[in-house]
Design a protein around this motif. Sequence first.
Motif, PDB file in Angstrom:
ATOM      1  N   ASP A  78      43.837  52.019  -2.390  1.00  0.00           N
ATOM      2  CA  ASP A  78      44.400  53.351  -2.615  1.00  0.00           C
ATOM      3  C   ASP A  78      43.465  54.407  -2.060  1.00  0.00           C
ATOM      4  OD1 ASP A  78      42.463  54.350  -4.642  1.00  0.00           O
ATOM      5  OD2 ASP A  78      43.236  52.628  -5.784  1.00  0.00           O
ATOM      6  N   GLN A  79      43.920  55.645  -2.124  1.00  0.00           N
ATOM      7  CA  GLN A  79      43.091  56.748  -1.616  1.00  0.00           C
ATOM      8  C   GLN A  79      42.720  57.685  -2.762  1.00  0.00           C
ATOM      9  OE1 GLN A  79      45.932  57.959   1.394  1.00  0.00           O
ATOM     10  NE2 GLN A  79      44.607  57.062   2.994  1.00  0.00           N
ATOM     11  N   GLY A  80      42.484  57.070  -3.913  1.00  0.00           N
ATOM     12  CA  GLY A  80      42.217  57.867  -5.107  1.00  0.00           C
ATOM     13  C   GLY A  80      40.745  58.219  -5.289  1.00  0.00           C
ATOM     14  N   LEU A  81      40.371  58.325  -6.583  1.00  0.00           N
ATOM     15  CA  LEU A  81      39.032  58.781  -6.968  1.00  0.00           C
ATOM     16  C   LEU A  81      37.920  57.854  -6.516  1.00  0.00           C
ATOM     17  CD1 LEU A  81      39.725  59.714 -10.691  1.00  0.00           C
ATOM     18  CD2 LEU A  81      39.121  61.314  -8.867  1.00  0.00           C
ATOM     19  N   GLY A  82      38.268  56.606  -6.487  1.00  0.00           N
ATOM     20  CA  GLY A  82      37.225  55.626  -6.176  1.00  0.00           C
ATOM     21  C   GLY A  82      36.403  55.288  -7.406  1.00  0.00           C
ATOM     22  N   ILE A  83      35.518  54.334  -7.239  1.00  0.00           N
ATOM     23  CA  ILE A  83      34.720  53.839  -8.366  1.00  0.00           C
ATOM     24  C   ILE A  83      33.269  53.747  -7.912  1.00  0.00           C
ATOM     25  CG2 ILE A  83      34.436  51.924  -9.980  1.00  0.00           C
ATOM     26  CD1 ILE A  83      37.410  51.165  -8.919  1.00  0.00           C
ATOM     27  N   PRO A 127      29.279  52.576  -7.734  1.00  0.00           N
ATOM     28  CA  PRO A 127      28.695  51.230  -7.806  1.00  0.00           C
ATOM     29  C   PRO A 127      28.350  50.815  -9.234  1.00  0.00           C
ATOM     30  CG  PRO A 127      27.704  52.464  -6.019  1.00  0.00           C
ATOM     31  CD  PRO A 127      28.597  53.424  -6.751  1.00  0.00           C
ATOM     32  N   ASP A 128      27.843  51.748 -10.028  1.00  0.00           N
ATOM     33  CA  ASP A 128      27.525  51.434 -11.418  1.00  0.00           C
ATOM     34  C   ASP A 128      28.747  50.982 -12.189  1.00  0.00           C
ATOM     35  OD1 ASP A 128      24.888  51.703 -11.506  1.00  0.00           O
ATOM     36  OD2 ASP A 128      24.836  53.632 -12.585  1.00  0.00           O
ATOM     37  N   GLN A 129      29.811  51.720 -11.969  1.00  0.00           N
ATOM     38  CA  GLN A 129      31.054  51.397 -12.671  1.00  0.00           C
ATOM     39  C   GLN A 129      31.633  50.077 -12.170  1.00  0.00           C
ATOM     40  OE1 GLN A 129      33.018  54.945 -11.529  1.00  0.00           O
ATOM     41  NE2 GLN A 129      32.238  56.157 -13.257  1.00  0.00           N
ATOM     42  N   GLN A 130      31.431  49.816 -10.867  1.00  0.00           N
ATOM     43  CA  GLN A 130      31.975  48.581 -10.300  1.00  0.00           C
ATOM     44  C   GLN A 130      31.413  47.345 -10.995  1.00  0.00           C
ATOM     45  OE1 GLN A 130      31.602  48.432  -6.007  1.00  0.00           O
ATOM     46  NE2 GLN A 130      32.266  50.560  -5.870  1.00  0.00           N
ATOM     47  N   LYS A 131      30.137  47.457 -11.375  1.00  0.00           N
ATOM     48  CA  LYS A 131      29.489  46.299 -12.006  1.00  0.00           C
ATOM     49  C   LYS A 131      30.205  45.888 -13.279  1.00  0.00           C
ATOM     50  CE  LYS A 131      24.892  47.295 -10.569  1.00  0.00           C
ATOM     51  NZ  LYS A 131      23.971  48.289 -11.071  1.00  0.00           N
ATOM     52  N   GLU A 178      35.879  46.943  -3.458  1.00  0.00           N
ATOM     53  CA  GLU A 178      35.042  47.716  -2.534  1.00  0.00           C
ATOM     54  C   GLU A 178      35.452  49.170  -2.708  1.00  0.00           C
ATOM     55  OE1 GLU A 178      35.381  46.471   1.517  1.00  0.00           O
ATOM     56  OE2 GLU A 178      34.461  44.512   1.086  1.00  0.00           O
ATOM     57  N   SER A 179      34.475  49.990  -3.014  1.00  0.00           N
ATOM     58  CA  SER A 179      34.842  51.382  -3.273  1.00  0.00           C
ATOM     59  C   SER A 179      33.620  52.281  -3.265  1.00  0.00           C
ATOM     60  CB  SER A 179      35.529  51.486  -4.635  1.00  0.00           C
ATOM     61  OG  SER A 179      35.843  52.828  -4.900  1.00  0.00           O
ATOM     62  N   ALA A 180      33.879  53.563  -3.113  1.00  0.00           N
ATOM     63  CA  ALA A 180      32.830  54.572  -3.276  1.00  0.00           C
ATOM     64  C   ALA A 180      33.506  55.781  -3.905  1.00  0.00           C
ATOM     65  CB  ALA A 180      32.218  54.937  -1.929  1.00  0.00           C
ATOM     66  N   LEU A 181      32.738  56.520  -4.671  1.00  0.00           N
ATOM     67  CA  LEU A 181      33.319  57.679  -5.357  1.00  0.00           C
ATOM     68  C   LEU A 181      33.987  58.612  -4.354  1.00  0.00           C
ATOM     69  CD1 LEU A 181      31.081  58.956  -8.287  1.00  0.00           C
ATOM     70  CD2 LEU A 181      33.428  58.074  -8.315  1.00  0.00           C
ATOM     71  N   GLY A 191      38.472  56.302  -2.553  1.00  0.00           N
ATOM     72  CA  GLY A 191      39.490  55.307  -2.854  1.00  0.00           C
ATOM     73  C   GLY A 191      38.874  53.987  -3.239  1.00  0.00           C
ATOM     74  N   ALA A 192      39.738  53.055  -3.622  1.00  0.00           N
ATOM     75  CA  ALA A 192      39.248  51.745  -4.035  1.00  0.00           C
ATOM     76  C   ALA A 192      40.091  50.661  -3.387  1.00  0.00           C
ATOM     77  CB  ALA A 192      39.298  51.607  -5.549  1.00  0.00           C
ATOM     78  N   ALA A 193      39.434  49.560  -3.000  1.00  0.00           N
ATOM     79  CA  ALA A 193      40.164  48.421  -2.443  1.00  0.00           C
ATOM     80  C   ALA A 193      39.812  47.192  -3.252  1.00  0.00           C
ATOM     81  CB  ALA A 193      39.780  48.227  -0.978  1.00  0.00           C
ATOM     82  N   PHE A 194      40.837  46.563  -3.806  1.00  0.00           N
ATOM     83  CA  PHE A 194      40.630  45.323  -4.562  1.00  0.00           C
ATOM     84  C   PHE A 194      41.043  44.142  -3.698  1.00  0.00           C
ATOM     85  CE2 PHE A 194      39.487  46.602  -8.820  1.00  0.00           C
ATOM     86  CZ  PHE A 194      39.810  47.955  -8.830  1.00  0.00           C
ATOM     87  N   PHE A 195      40.200  43.125  -3.645  1.00  0.00           N
ATOM     88  CA  PHE A 195      40.490  41.918  -2.863  1.00  0.00           C
ATOM     89  C   PHE A 195      40.630  40.722  -3.796  1.00  0.00           C
ATOM     90  CE2 PHE A 195      38.241  44.818  -0.142  1.00  0.00           C
ATOM     91  CZ  PHE A 195      38.900  44.733   1.070  1.00  0.00           C
TER      92      PHE A 195
END
Length: 480
Positions: A406-411, A413-417, A462-465, A468-472
Motif C-alpha cells: 500500500d501507499q499508506g503511513l508505513g511502519i 523498523p522498531d514497530q516492524q520487529k 518491508e516498509s519505512a515510515l 507505505g508497507a509491503a507484506f510478502f
Amino acid sequence: MIQWIKDLHANVFYTFRGRLAMLYVVVELTILLIAGLLIYSLLSRQVYNDVDEELYAQAQSVVNELNHSDFTFWPFHVREFTNHFNGSVQLVDTNGDIQFTFGKNLLQDDTGGILKALKQAMTGRSIIFVSTETLLRADNMRVIAAAVRKDNEIVGVLLLGRNTQEIQKIFKLLYSLGGFLGLLSIVISCVVGYMMARRALKPIGQITATAKAVSSGDLTRRLDSDVHDKEIRELITSLNSMFEDLESNFNAQKRFTADASHELRIPLTILKGEVEVALRHPRSEEEYKHLLGQHLDIIERMQRIVNDLLTLARADAGLLEVVQKPVDLSLLLQEIAQHHLILFDDHKIQLEMDIDDDLEILADAGHIERIVFNLLNNAFKFAPRNSTIYLSAHVYENEAVIMVKDQGLGISPDQQKRLFDRFYRVDDARARQSHHHGGGAGLGLAICKRIVEAHGGAIRVESALGKGAAFFVHLPLNRL
Ligand code: ADP
C-alpha cells in the motif's frame, strides 16, 4: 557416632567428589602395590645373586687350596681363610664327621636343607646353595656346599655360611620407608582428589541453587558465567539462555493473558453500559431494534477476538487444523481481489494486480484466503484516498511469493520487529479509539504468521515510515 559413620558413608559413596577421591586411592594403591612387588623381587634377586656369587668365589678359592694340599694341612688352610671371612665355616669328611667348625654350627639345628645339600655335594654335583631361615632362628644364612677332592676323589665337603641379617635389615628399612611413603601419598592424593573435585564441582552447587530459585518463581536470577572450567562455563551459558527463554516465555504468557482479558473487558463494559441505557426507560420497537443492532456489533467483535484467540491457542498447541490440498493460487487471489474491488472503489482506491498464471501450492485454501484477506484489509485501512494497493504473486526459487503493498503511513523498523506479536498495535491510542469501528485487537498478523508457518512458509514486511508497507508471504510451490 553412628550418625557420623552414616554421614561419611553418604559423603563418600553418594557424592561425585567422594567417589573420585576413592577412585584415586584405589588406583594409587594398585600402582604402589605393583611397583612395590616389582622393586622387591628385582632388588632381592639381585642382592642374593651378589651374595651367592661372592660365596661361590670364596668357596672356590678355599676348595682349590684344599685340593692341592695334604689332608693334614686342611685346618691350617681353613683357619687362614677364616681370618678374613665374615661368616661360618664347616668342614665335613665323607664319614659325616665334622673336622672343623668356625662360627655357627651349620649342621646343628638344621631342618634338612643343609644336610641335603651336604649329601648332594658328596655325590660330586658341583656346588649347591641353600637359604635357611630357621637356622638358629634369627640368624638367616645363605649357605654353600662344595665338595673337596683328593686325587679326583671326594674326601669331604666345605660348608660356607653367610649371615644375611644385614641385607634383611636394609630390606626392612625399605619396607617401612615404602609403606610410609605409600601411605603418605595415598592420604595426600585422597585429600587432593577430594579438594580438586570439590573445587571443580563448586559451580554445581551454585547452579542447583539458582535453578531452584528460578523454578520457585525468581525468573530474573542468572548464573555467574565467570568460571574457569570450559565444560561448566558451557553448561552455565546454556542454562542462562534457558532461563532467559523461560523468563521471556513466562512474561509473554502473562502479557498475553492480561491483553486478552483487557481486549474482552472493554467491549463487555461498553455492552453492559449500552444495555443499561436501553433498559432505563421503555422504548419503541424501532429504537430497540437500533440498539440491539449496536449490541450485536459489539458481540460480533468480541466473537472475532475469541475466535482469533482460539485459533492462536490451537496453533500453540499444534492443533491448528491445516488440510493441505493442491490450490490454484492464481485463481484464489483473483477471487479474493474481486471481493475487494467495490469496497476499494468506494474509497477511490485502485487495486493493481500482477499475478502469475498457474501458481499451484499445497495448502489449506481457507487459511490462505484468510491471510490475503487480512493483508488486503490492513492495506485498505491505511491506504489514503486516490492511492493504489498492489497485489502480486510470482514464483521465486521454488516458492510462490505473494505481495500486498500500500501507499499508506508505513511502519517504522522498531514497530516492524513487533508487528507479528499478539495484541501488538502500531498506534495503540488511535486503535483503541476505533474499537467501535472494527479496529483490530492486534491479532491479525500474529495469526497470519502462525498459519504461514504451519504451511512451511514465511511472512515478512518491508516498509519505512511514510513510504507505505509491503507484506510478502512465501509459500512452497506444489511440485509434482
Ligand atoms: P489488527 O488485527 O488490529 O489489524 P494486525 O495484527 O493485523 O492487527 O496489525 C498489527 C498492527 O500493524 C496494527 O496496529 C496496524 O496498525 C499495523 N499495520 C498492519 N498493516 C499495516 C499496513 N499495511 N500499514 C501500516 N500499518 C499496518
